[in-house]
Design a protein around this motif. Structure first.
Motif, PDB file in Angstrom:
ATOM      1  N   VAL A 280       8.948  -1.257  45.530  1.00 16.54           N
ATOM      2  CA  VAL A 280       9.570  -2.576  45.613  1.00 16.54           C
ATOM      3  C   VAL A 280      10.644  -2.545  46.689  1.00 16.54           C
ATOM      4  O   VAL A 280      11.325  -1.535  46.863  1.00 16.54           O
ATOM      5  N   PRO A 281      10.761  -3.636  47.445  1.00 17.67           N
ATOM      6  CA  PRO A 281      11.776  -3.661  48.489  1.00 17.67           C
ATOM      7  C   PRO A 281      13.177  -3.542  47.904  1.00 17.67           C
ATOM      8  O   PRO A 281      13.419  -3.885  46.741  1.00 17.67           O
ATOM      9  N   HIS A 282      14.064  -3.043  48.745  1.00 17.09           N
ATOM     10  CA  HIS A 282      15.457  -2.906  48.380  1.00 17.09           C
ATOM     11  C   HIS A 282      16.045  -4.253  47.962  1.00 17.09           C
ATOM     12  O   HIS A 282      16.919  -4.329  47.107  1.00 17.09           O
ATOM     13  N   PHE A 283      15.518  -5.303  48.593  1.00 11.45           N
ATOM     14  CA  PHE A 283      15.979  -6.659  48.296  1.00 11.45           C
ATOM     15  C   PHE A 283      15.826  -6.999  46.823  1.00 11.45           C
ATOM     16  O   PHE A 283      16.514  -7.863  46.296  1.00 11.45           O
TER      17      PHE A 283
ATOM     18  N   SER B 255      14.487   4.917  55.632  1.00 15.70           N
ATOM     19  CA  SER B 255      14.194   4.420  54.287  1.00 15.70           C
ATOM     20  C   SER B 255      15.442   4.155  53.465  1.00 15.70           C
ATOM     21  O   SER B 255      15.466   3.240  52.651  1.00 15.70           O
ATOM     22  N   ALA B 256      16.492   4.939  53.685  1.00 20.09           N
ATOM     23  CA  ALA B 256      17.616   4.866  52.747  1.00 20.09           C
ATOM     24  C   ALA B 256      18.826   4.096  53.258  1.00 20.09           C
ATOM     25  O   ALA B 256      19.598   3.569  52.470  1.00 20.09           O
ATOM     26  N   ILE B 257      19.026   4.041  54.572  1.00 17.11           N
ATOM     27  CA  ILE B 257      20.258   3.438  55.080  1.00 17.11           C
ATOM     28  C   ILE B 257      19.929   2.306  56.040  1.00 17.11           C
ATOM     29  O   ILE B 257      19.358   2.541  57.091  1.00 17.11           O
ATOM     30  N   LYS B 258      20.272   1.109  55.691  1.00 12.90           N
ATOM     31  CA  LYS B 258      20.159  -0.005  56.621  1.00 12.90           C
ATOM     32  C   LYS B 258      21.413  -0.841  56.438  1.00 12.90           C
ATOM     33  O   LYS B 258      21.711  -1.274  55.329  1.00 12.90           O
TER      34      LYS B 258
ATOM     35  N   ILE C  54      17.585   3.739  42.358  1.00  9.95           N
ATOM     36  CA  ILE C  54      17.687   3.237  43.731  1.00  9.95           C
ATOM     37  C   ILE C  54      17.407   4.340  44.751  1.00  9.95           C
ATOM     38  O   ILE C  54      16.668   4.136  45.709  1.00  9.95           O
ATOM     39  N   THR C  55      17.993   5.526  44.534  1.00 14.10           N
ATOM     40  CA  THR C  55      17.811   6.582  45.538  1.00 14.10           C
ATOM     41  C   THR C  55      16.350   7.044  45.598  1.00 14.10           C
ATOM     42  O   THR C  55      15.813   7.249  46.684  1.00 14.10           O
ATOM     43  N   THR C  56      15.700   7.199  44.444  1.00 10.78           N
ATOM     44  CA  THR C  56      14.296   7.625  44.493  1.00 10.78           C
ATOM     45  C   THR C  56      13.436   6.505  45.070  1.00 10.78           C
ATOM     46  O   THR C  56      12.490   6.767  45.794  1.00 10.78           O
ATOM     47  N   LEU C  57      13.802   5.274  44.751  1.00  5.50           N
ATOM     48  CA  LEU C  57      13.037   4.141  45.271  1.00  5.50           C
ATOM     49  C   LEU C  57      13.012   4.155  46.796  1.00  5.50           C
ATOM     50  O   LEU C  57      11.957   3.958  47.407  1.00  5.50           O
ATOM     51  N   VAL C  58      14.162   4.397  47.399  1.00  3.82           N
ATOM     52  CA  VAL C  58      14.189   4.364  48.860  1.00  3.82           C
ATOM     53  C   VAL C  58      13.728   5.673  49.496  1.00  3.82           C
ATOM     54  O   VAL C  58      13.186   5.665  50.589  1.00  3.82           O
TER      55      VAL C  58
ATOM     56  N   PRO D 163       8.950 -14.626  48.196  1.00  7.04           N
ATOM     57  CA  PRO D 163       8.212 -14.703  46.932  1.00  7.04           C
ATOM     58  C   PRO D 163       8.595 -13.593  45.962  1.00  7.04           C
ATOM     59  O   PRO D 163       8.739 -13.850  44.758  1.00  7.04           O
ATOM     60  N   PHE D 164       8.800 -12.375  46.486  1.00  2.50           N
ATOM     61  CA  PHE D 164       9.205 -11.268  45.617  1.00  2.50           C
ATOM     62  C   PHE D 164      10.540 -11.573  44.963  1.00  2.50           C
ATOM     63  O   PHE D 164      10.748 -11.363  43.779  1.00  2.50           O
ATOM     64  N   ILE D 165      11.459 -12.069  45.778  1.00  4.79           N
ATOM     65  CA  ILE D 165      12.811 -12.289  45.267  1.00  4.79           C
ATOM     66  C   ILE D 165      12.823 -13.389  44.212  1.00  4.79           C
ATOM     67  O   ILE D 165      13.437 -13.251  43.162  1.00  4.79           O
TER      68      ILE D 165
END
Lengths: 159, 167
Positions: free
Chosen positions: A87-90, B121-124, A113-117, A41-43
């Motif tokens: 939000v997921p990386h996806f 969290s960062a690497i998958k 992206i880096t702060t998100l993860v 659903p998110f995607i």
């Protein structure tokens, strides 16, 4: 082509796994299905949001906020968004890709992206419940700093 | 029903909005559809294999052994296992917190646990494939190459902060 290779890898691993243990393979397929069901659903939502974004937000607006012209301020803005949003990386990857296409700078997208993860302000209360306040504070602060550093390096290496 | 509405609410609203736009702004509306379909094809071609790989990694990397080794291991070996363990698992970061606590309780050092959380969290690996598809292989590769030393540095600094006095 890229997706095709990944499909082959996935199918290959799946066959290998099924040959070794049918139970474990079933279990992992259950995990796969759960993940798929959760992110779908998110995607689908983000896909249409990207459609709107690329159609209605003119490139110059994005360039002004998080493009090269915006300089370091744009990078900070992207990093703050990345730290707050959960939000997921996806979702982040296609969104980041579409923003890049619209003129965002690599540094900004990398910061996002880096702060998100690495940084999680929304998950901080949960993290501090498990890991303690001091741990949470320092992990997130250090991660924010390193995320910015990573973004700056990426921006200068990838042109 | 409520759950479906909450999950797909925005999607439904935006889809209806796109339909409603057709009579007034046909160019814009068809542009939205075109971009969305293009992204949909890209996502659907890569999402299933990525999910399969996530599931396989999650079941085949035995969490018990990881916990045992991480509890004792330190230094380079511990850091390496921490990175691998974080990389292989599936699920968002908040799933990792209870595991991190159990690692700490089993005697793992702050250094290892921080590295474990950072790499979780960062690497998958499957996610990186996904990221490469949309942001480029060099983007994803460089991000990981830089994240590993940062995770180790974060672990090192936090180890010093949280255990002042220990060597």
């Amino acid at each position: 082509m890229f997706s095709f290779i990944i499909c082959i890898i996935a199918i290959g691993c799946l066959i290998l796994s099924a040959l070794k243990s049918r139970e474990k393979t079933m279990l992992s397929l259950q995990i796969s299905w759960k993940t798929f069901k959760n992110v779908l659903p998110f995607i689908l939502t983000i896909i249409i949001v990207i459609g709107f974004l690329l159609t209605f937000v003119p490139g110059p607006v994005i360039t002004n906020i998080i493009g090269k012209k915006a300089g370091f301020l744009g990078v900070i803005i992207a990093a703050i968004f990345g730290s707050i949003l959960l939000v997921p990386h996806f979702i982040a990857a296609p969104l980041g890709g579409s923003l890049l296409r619209q003129g965002a700078s690599i540094t900004s997208i990398a910061a996002f992206i880096t702060t998100l993860v690495m940084v999680g302000i929304v998950t901080a209360p949960m993290e501090s419940k498990f890991m303690g306040k001091k741990f949470t504070l320092w992990r997130n602060l250090l991660s924010f700093g390193f995320a910015l550093l990573i973004a700056l390096i990426m921006g200068s290496v990838l042109k | 029903m409520k759950k479906i509405l909450r999950q797909y609410g925005l999607l439904i609203i935006l889809s209806v909005l796109t339909m409603a736009l057709y009579p007034f702004l046909p160019d814009r509306a068809s542009n939205i559809s075109r971009i969305s379909v293009q992204y949909l094809i890209e996502v659907l071609s890569i999402l299933p294999p990525v999910c399969i790989l996530l599931g396989l990694l999650d079941t085949w990397v035995p969490r018990k052994i990881v916990e045992k080794t991480l509890g004792k291991g330190s230094g380079v070996k511990g850091a390496g296992i921490a990175i691998l363990a974080g990389t292989a698992a599936a699920g968002p970061l908040y799933v990792a917190f209870p595991i991190a606590v159990s690692l700490l309780n089993k005697g793992a050092g702050v250094f290892n646990v921080v590295i474990f959380l950072c790499s979780w969290s960062a690497i998958k690996i499957p996610m990186l494939m996904f990221e490469s598809r949309f942001l480029g292989l060099s983007f994803a590769g460089l991000r990981v190459a830089l994240t590993i030393p940062s995770a180790i540095a974060t672990g090192f600094i936090m180890d010093r902060i949280l255990h002042p006095g220990a060597k």
